[in-house]
Write an enzyme that holds these catalytic residues in place. Structure first.
Site, mmCIF file in Angstrom:
data_model
loop_
_atom_site.group_PDB
_atom_site.id
_atom_site.type_symbol
_atom_site.label_atom_id
_atom_site.label_comp_id
_atom_site.label_asym_id
_atom_site.label_seq_id
_atom_site.Cartn_x
_atom_site.Cartn_y
_atom_site.Cartn_z
ATOM 1 N N GLU A 17 0.824 -0.902 -0.116
ATOM 2 C CA GLU A 17 -0.069 0.147 0.022
ATOM 3 C C GLU A 17 0.890 1.288 0.054
ATOM 4 O OE1 GLU A 17 -2.711 -0.819 3.266
ATOM 5 O OE2 GLU A 17 -4.005 -1.889 2.022
ATOM 6 N N ASP A 75 -8.500 -9.022 4.201
ATOM 7 C CA ASP A 75 -8.216 -8.019 5.243
ATOM 8 C C ASP A 75 -9.421 -8.022 6.274
ATOM 9 O OD1 ASP A 75 -7.049 -5.781 6.219
ATOM 10 O OD2 ASP A 75 -7.563 -4.629 4.885
ATOM 11 N N GLU A 127 -12.661 -2.781 12.146
ATOM 12 C CA GLU A 127 -12.827 -1.985 11.098
ATOM 13 C C GLU A 127 -13.878 -2.389 9.982
ATOM 14 O OE1 GLU A 127 -8.759 -2.079 8.853
ATOM 15 O OE2 GLU A 127 -9.684 -1.029 7.135
HETATM 16 C C1 BDP Z 1 -6.315 -2.224 6.322
HETATM 17 C C2 BDP Z 1 -6.576 -0.935 6.699
HETATM 18 C C3 BDP Z 1 -5.225 -0.145 6.463
HETATM 19 C C4 BDP Z 1 -4.007 -0.793 7.126
HETATM 20 C C5 BDP Z 1 -3.800 -2.044 6.357
HETATM 21 C C6 BDP Z 1 -2.727 -2.719 7.023
HETATM 22 O O1 BDP Z 1 -7.662 -0.645 6.031
HETATM 23 O O2 BDP Z 1 -5.520 1.029 6.992
HETATM 24 O O3 BDP Z 1 -2.891 0.152 6.979
HETATM 25 O O4 BDP Z 1 -4.806 -2.796 6.443
HETATM 26 O O5 BDP Z 1 -2.677 -3.720 7.720
HETATM 27 O O6 BDP Z 1 -7.078 -3.155 6.898
HETATM 28 O O7 BDP Z 1 -1.546 -2.448 6.758
#
Ligand code: BDP
Length: 684
Positions: free
Chosen positions: A291, A370, A398
């Site tokens: 990301e 996720d 989340e």
């Molecule tokens: C996702 C989240 C994000 C996190 C990412 C992570 O939406 O904000 O940075 O995982 O785990 O669930 O790095």
């Protein structure tokens, strides 16, 4: 009762008989060990007895005293080894303990004996649970050792005071790009953590921005050291999330190539500096090549190269690197159906098995996507016999209602831990992999994203405290049942009234299923609003690059992840699971749409069609959410005013919001499929 104290409610015990019976035992605390951690135990016990029993215990360091609770490690006094065989202690691991009643003539003591000092603290919290639950303390014999070595929490706190995916206020660590310096709050947090056995905390977000990159510089290390000092007194090690490219931002280099000598040297010096401030610093958590975070891919190196570079620098000090496996292409093209985000972690990491140093631990999210309400277990578990692994859960909700909805996750986590990977034949459960047993991992265990913030009650929704508590208790011992953990939490948090226990238990234990019922069906996941992830949006991610699809069209729905003619994801599992998921016939209903694209008229094992299942569960989910409100209302007068009202508000919000979910999902699928509800209920 005060919401702030969570499950450490030291309110006066109303059962006077119990207090009188234990009067003499509680009247003295005998401390045979001078360590800081045992001092924390003594303080906790002293304060708790004072407020729960109304007795001010005298403090002594004489084992010969007639009555009292003895706090010691088994090496502290020769006669302790007479009472307790050293064999018993050999079988404990370093953080284990024994609680045992000792009677001799008129001498009556309760021995709280740790293998080392942290065991004394854990045992003290155990004893306090028994006291709060008004258990008889006359003839105790309790032996406990944590099943997992690493039991950790990851904060996703930013230095500006915000928390990524935080649903309970702002950070308790930072505000305005500085540390808050709120020592009392941090100390209370440390008490909560160690009372459930957490022994490590990483104190900043895995997304390390420019400001947090500086946490490992002299500008902030004195502050980090102060936090570490507070945590240390409760047996908790402090870790930091590190920016993989720190050699560029901090070291003035133009590269972060892990094989570059200057980059390596830069980290060696940096780590030395960190340990000069914090001699027992735990190590780093790293999110690399994920990301938009920097990582070794930029330099055509692999993740073993990146992780090992940091591990080498930490090795002389005993530090470890948690290297996250949440690596996938977040800019993939949705039109290219051969890519599948679910496959990414395994594809990246499995080929590197055996290439990581022994102070690297791969940190793997429970599922391949996720933290959805329902996902299969990540196929990485069990597939890397020569590489340390920790499992990552998310305590913050989340994707499961963000602590506005009640969604108690202990049953979900238990399912993950009990999942059989068949890695070495039957019985290769995830819990036996991450506790290090199966492959003799050097470093392993469980970690999770924290759900606390600076709200007075820590978790926003007071019932979300149960996720925090349950997480700690479950990873201490994954063999505890969800029912046991739940009952314990309720009794400690709300008292021993049996109606409260029964009713709140059933609310908590059903809540995950309820949430699933009115949200994304049959394992397909997502369907949330993009970015903030709260509330329904069926096609929110459907045409985005993030790689999270449901492929609903007028014929059917689901992601074909089979080997036969899908993405091939099923091939990442060991045979038994692969076969089960590969076939529509054997794939469990609850994961059907994760693995298969099927027509709406496909009949589930439950006997109903997919479309009818969607309608049924969504209507039922709303009814169940309404019932949560009704059940809670029945407890009026049995729960203090503040918590009663706060929880009621949240449950009402949930019930209201569940309608929005129901209506959007049902309407969407009614329009796509053109198929009527068998029961002719109103679909908007
Ligand atoms: C996702 C989240 C994000 C996190 C990412 C992570 O939406 O904000 O940075 O995982 O785990 O669930 O790095």
């Amino acid at each position: 009762y005060d919401d702030y104290s969570c499950w450490l409610q030291y309110t006066s015990i109303s059962n006077r008989e119990w207090v009188e019976h234990h009067q003499s035992l509680l009247s003295q605390i005998i401390v045979l060990n001078g360590s800081m951690v045992v001092k924390s135990a003594k303080q906790e016990l002293f304060e708790a007895i004072k407020s729960m029993a109304g007795i001010t215990p005298t403090l002594s360091n004489e084992l010969t005293s007639q009555y009292g609770i003895v706090l010691a490690t088994y090496k502290d006094h020769p006669s302790l080894t007479d009472h307790l065989s050293s064999e018993e202690f050999q079988n404990l691991n370093e953080e284990g303990y024994i609680i045992t009643s000792f009677h001799s003539g008129s001498q009556r003591q309760l021995l709280i004996v740790g293998k080392t000092d942290i065991g004394v603290l854990y045992a003290t919290f155990h004893l306090l649970r028994l006291i709060k639950m008004e258990e008889n303390l006359d003839d105790l014999y309790i032996v406990e050792s944590p099943k997992n070595q690493i039991r950790m929490i990851n904060e996703w706190d930013n230095m500006d005071g915000s928390i990524e995916r935080g649903y309970a206020g702002d950070s308790i660590y930072y505000e305005n790009n500085r540390f808050t310096g709120d020592v009392d709050r941090l100390k209370d947090y440390a008490r909560l953590l160690s009372s459930v056995g957490i022994n490590g905390v990483s104190i900043n977000n895995v997304n390390v921005h420019e400001i947090e990159t500086n946490l490992i510089t002299s500008r902030f290390l004195p502050d980090v050291a102060r936090v570490a000092e507070i945590f240390r007194a409760y047996g908790i090690k402090t870790f930091l999330s590190a920016n993989y490219a720190s050699s560029i931002q901090l070291g003035g280099l133009d590269t972060a190539d892990p094989l570059d000598k200057n980059v390596q040297e830069c980290w060696i010096e940096k780590v030395k500096e960190i340990y000069s401030y914090i001699p027992d610093f735990g190590g780093f958590v790293v999110k690399a090549d994920s990301e938009h975070r920097p990582g070794p891919f930029t330099y055509n190196r692999n993740h073993a190269d990146g992780a090992n570079m940091l591990a080498r620098a930490l090795k002389p000090f005993g530090g470890i690197v948690f290297w996250r496996c949440f690596v996938y292409n977040c800019l993939q093209d949705w039109r290219d159906r051969s890519t599948d985000r679910a496959k990414a972690a395994y594809d990246h990491f499995k080929p590197l098995d055996g290439e990581f140093l022994d102070n690297v631990v791969l940190q793997i999210k429970n599922g391949p996507m996720d933290f959805q309400v329902r996902e299969p277990v990540s196929p990485l578990f069990g597939s890397m016999p020569n590489t340390n692994q920790v499992l990552e859960f998310q305590v913050s909700q989340e994707y499961t209602g963000q602590q506005k909805h009640l969604c108690y996750l202990v049953p979900q986590w238990k399912g993950v831990l009990d999942f059989d990977t068949y890695a070495v034949g039957e019985g290769a459960t995830v819990k036996r992999i991450v506790n290090g047993e199966l492959y003799n991992y050097q470093n392993s265990g469980i970690t999770a994203v924290s759900n606390i913030g600076n709200d007075r009650n820590w978790t926003g929704h007071s019932l979300a405290q149960a996720n925090f508590y349950g997480y700690g208790r479950l990873i201490w011992n994954p063999d505890l049942t969800a029912e046991e953990i739940t009952e314990e939490w309720i009794r400690l948090t709300f008292g021993n009234d049996s109606e409260v226990v029964a009713s709140v238990s059933s609310m908590l234990l059903k809540s995950w299923e309820i949430y699933e019922n009115y949200t994304a069906p049959l394992g397909v996941g997502w369907m949330v609003n993009t970015d903030h992830h709260y509330g329904p949006n069926v096609d929110g991610y459907e045409y985005s690059v993030w790689g999270t699809y449901h492929f609903a069209d007028c014929h059917g729905i689901g992601v074909n992840r089979t080997l036969k003619d899908g993405t091939g994801y099923t091939g990442q599992y060991f045979k038994e699971n692969k076969d089960q998921y590969e076939s529509v016939e054997t794939c469990p209903d609850e994961l059907l749409l994760f693995f298969h694209y099927v027509p709406y008229t496909h009949r589930l094992k439950s006997g109903v069609t997919v479309i009818q299942h969607i309608y049924n569960t969504h209507f039922e989910g709303v009814e169940q959410a309404d019932k949560l409100v009704e059940d809670w209302k029945q407890l009026e007068g049995k729960i203090d005013y503040t918590r009663f009202g706060g929880i009621l508000n949240r449950l009402q919000e949930q019930a209201k919001h569940s309608r929005e979910w129901r209506d959007q999902i049902n309407t969407y699928f009614y329009r796509k499929s053109g198929i009527n509800d068998d029961l002719n209920r109103k679909i908007y």
